[in-house]
Scaffold this active site. Structure first.
Site, short mmCIF file in Angstrom:
data_model
loop_
_atom_site.label_atom_id
_atom_site.label_comp_id
_atom_site.label_asym_id
_atom_site.label_seq_id
_atom_site.Cartn_x
_atom_site.Cartn_y
_atom_site.Cartn_z
N ASP A 110 0.85 -1.20 0.00
CA ASP A 110 0.00 0.00 0.00
C ASP A 110 0.88 1.25 0.00
O ASP A 110 1.89 1.28 -0.70
CB ASP A 110 -0.94 -0.04 1.20
CG ASP A 110 -2.22 0.74 0.96
OD1 ASP A 110 -3.12 0.23 0.27
OD2 ASP A 110 -2.31 1.89 1.44
N HIS A 170 -2.87 5.79 4.57
CA HIS A 170 -3.71 4.66 4.17
C HIS A 170 -3.09 3.33 4.59
O HIS A 170 -3.75 2.46 5.18
CB HIS A 170 -3.90 4.72 2.66
CG HIS A 170 -5.01 3.89 2.09
ND1 HIS A 170 -4.77 2.70 1.43
CD2 HIS A 170 -6.34 4.07 2.05
CE1 HIS A 170 -5.93 2.20 1.01
NE2 HIS A 170 -6.90 3.01 1.37
N SER A 177 -11.36 -0.60 0.79
CA SER A 177 -9.95 -0.65 1.22
C SER A 177 -9.81 -1.26 2.60
O SER A 177 -8.84 -1.97 2.89
CB SER A 177 -9.37 0.77 1.29
OG SER A 177 -8.86 1.20 0.08
#
Length: 541
Positions: free
Chosen positions: A201, A259, A474
């Site tokens: 990621d 994230h 996600s």
């Protein structure tokens, strides 16, 4: 546990909505040298159906590294293009990103046009050449969390980015005890080691609860988070999530910053004894190139193969979580031949469970790699020794009450649904971006604390380390990945040589997923009556 696995055939009765229309600002396309493939204007061969929309790098093709430049140039000659100088270091990879150039007269270099010329001249070569797609993080957009609105993270009508969804969420005050990261004694862990969950990621950053120290060097992200420099060196520069702000003159936090740290926290909340392998393959703008991801996955395949061959299971990776994707322009057969599908298939054949987010545009269009879940495995005429691996698991999102999230993609390619809305998890603690409290007045306060009374600061995480993120598939993907890792703890490891260890890894992975699927979904204490089909609830109706 709240994971919904639909019964076979259940999705065939659900409505499907297709027609994905990419909405990406030109500035973003220019940043990556990319363009949108428009089915209405795309050139194609006489017998070729119209392609689906996708986003790709306009001057790059992905080719097997063994393909000769002369063969490519011959197939490109009819459209006055050729291959530029190739990177000699790329010969160590199965797949290589090659750059296109004009070969003679002035032409608009376009990878899609180049691919059609290759298909017309050499069908065999065209089978192994593909576009270099842009993949986007599967977190929500600013318009109704992805329905239908701009593609993830890009707010419309605001060139300064002041309404980007990085600010639709905020730091939260959360008193969470430090996780007990010891291997479980009751019941005992039959695996005998920590399960390893790889999160590819935006990387990771300082967070006390995760045990990632401030200014952590590349080789040491703390006792429970690992960086593999061999993999990281072929992806993006370093494992740290950077930059905080895409435009330092404005200083607004990039929408996808943090994230990867957030996903890591979801895994650790569910299976705190797991070890995380964090690889930064995506920028903090929530975008990566397919070529970057494919190279990193190739190196991950080599790592897992080495663990199985040598018996050094500390290097084994058990689960891979991916929260990004793209919409492929071709058929499922075209998807299956892609370099990305090949590497993910290789990982699954080694016993790695692959979990991917289904995307957030409320569409049935196939979001890849999540949609690879329906690929025939192994592909026709491709013999694979040993037991067949479990298919890729694609995950859409549930709301806190167990309903399906409005933004989540849905189709017969979605394997399951898991929590992905109003999620709280870890966030980098060394961040205070340029947003300030709306109201702030001086007031005496404790030593070391701000000497003010103020409204909440939406991007000051220095004392929190936790964030509320409104939602996205996600966050559903690492939830399922962690649950698989939790089940793997109960499976004993065996095998004395490569073939035996490989077969054992595949069987353990399959058994873990089967056990997870057999567990009942947690119902509501007092279930609400079902809403009749086509009835919209709201506004007093």
């Amino acid at each position: 546990m709240t994971i919904y696995w639909p019964r076979p055939g259940a999705m065939s009765r659900e409505p499907e909505v297709q027609g994905f229309a990419p909405q990406v600002p030109q500035e973003v396309l220019d940043r990556y040298g990319a363009k949108v493939l428009d089915p209405a204007t795309a050139v194609r061969l006489p017998d070729q159906p119209a392609p689906r929309p996708t986003i790709y790098r306009s001057s790059v093709l992905l080719v097997p590294s063994g393909v000769r430049t002369d063969d490519l140039d011959a197939a490109l000659a009819p459209v006055d293009m050729r291959i530029g100088d190739r990177d000699p270091d790329a010969r160590g990879f199965a797949t290589e990103a090659v750059t296109l150039q004009a070969s003679g007269r002035a032409v608009s270099v376009d990878a899609w046009v180049a691919l059609q010329s290759i298909r017309n001249v050499d069908e065999g070569l065209a089978e192994v050449v593909s576009l270099d797609h842009l993949l986007f993080a599967s977190a929500p957009s600013t318009v109704l969390e992805g329905v239908p609105g701009a593609i993830q993270g890009f707010g419309p009508n605001d060139p300064a980015g002041l309404t980007w969804n990085g600010y639709s969420d905020s730091p939260v005050e959360l008193t969470m005890p430090q996780a007990n990261r010891a291997l479980p004694a009751q019941p005992p862990s039959l695996l005998g080691r920590r399960p390893v969950v790889a999160v590819f990621d935006t990387g990771i950053r300082f967070n006390n609860w995760l045990g990632v120290p401030a200014g952590a060097p590349q080789a040491n992200l703390g006792p429970f988070v690992e960086s593999d420099q061999t993999i990281q060196s072929v992806a993006l520069a370093g494992p740290q999530d950077v930059p905080v702000a895409a435009n330092p003159l404005i200083g607004i936090q990039s929408w996808c910053f943090g994230h990867g740290t957030f996903l890591a926290g979801i895994v650790q909340q569910i299976v705190p004894c797991a070890r995380l392998l964090s690889v930064r393959v995506m920028n903090s703008d929530g975008i990566t190139e397919e070529a970057v991801l494919v190279k990193a996955l190739e190196r991950l395949v080599i790592r897992v193969e080495d663990a199985l061959k040598t018996g050094n299971m500390a290097k084994m990776v058990d689960v891979l979580s991916l929260s990004m994707g793209y919409y492929h322009e071709g058929t499922q057969a075209d998807e299956a031949k892609s370099a990305l599908a090949v590497q993910l298939r290789a990982l699954r054949s080694l016993g790695v469970v692959v979990v991917a987010a289904a995307g957030n545009l409320a569409t049935s269009d196939r979001f890849c790699p999540a949609a690879f879940s329906t690929h025939q495995d192994p592909p026709p005429n491709v013999p694979v020794p040993g037991p067949p691996p479990y298919p890729l698991i694609s995950v859409s999102a549930l709301n806190p009450n167990g309903s399906k999230a409005l933004f989540g993609n849905q189709g017969n390619w979605v394997s399951c649904w898991a929590p992905g809305t109003q999620v709280v998890s870890t966030f980098p603690q060394d961040v205070n971006a340029s947003r300030s409290p709306i109201v702030q007045v001086a007031s005496a306060n404790g030593t070391g604390l701000p000497q003010t009374r103020e409204s909440a600061d939406s991007d000051d995480y220095r004392r929190s380390g936790f964030r509320l993120w409104r939602g996205g598939t996600s966050f559903s993907a690492p939830h399922v990945a962690a649950q698989v890792a939790l089940e793997l703890l109960k499976k004993a490891e065996a095998g004395q040589d490569f073939a035996a260890r490989k077969a054992d890894a595949v069987n353990r992975a399959n058994a873990a997923v089967d056990t997870l699927k057999a567990q009942p979904t947690m119902p509501l204490p007092n279930p609400m009556p079902a809403v009749p089909e086509h009835v919209v609830v709201g506004d007093g109706q």
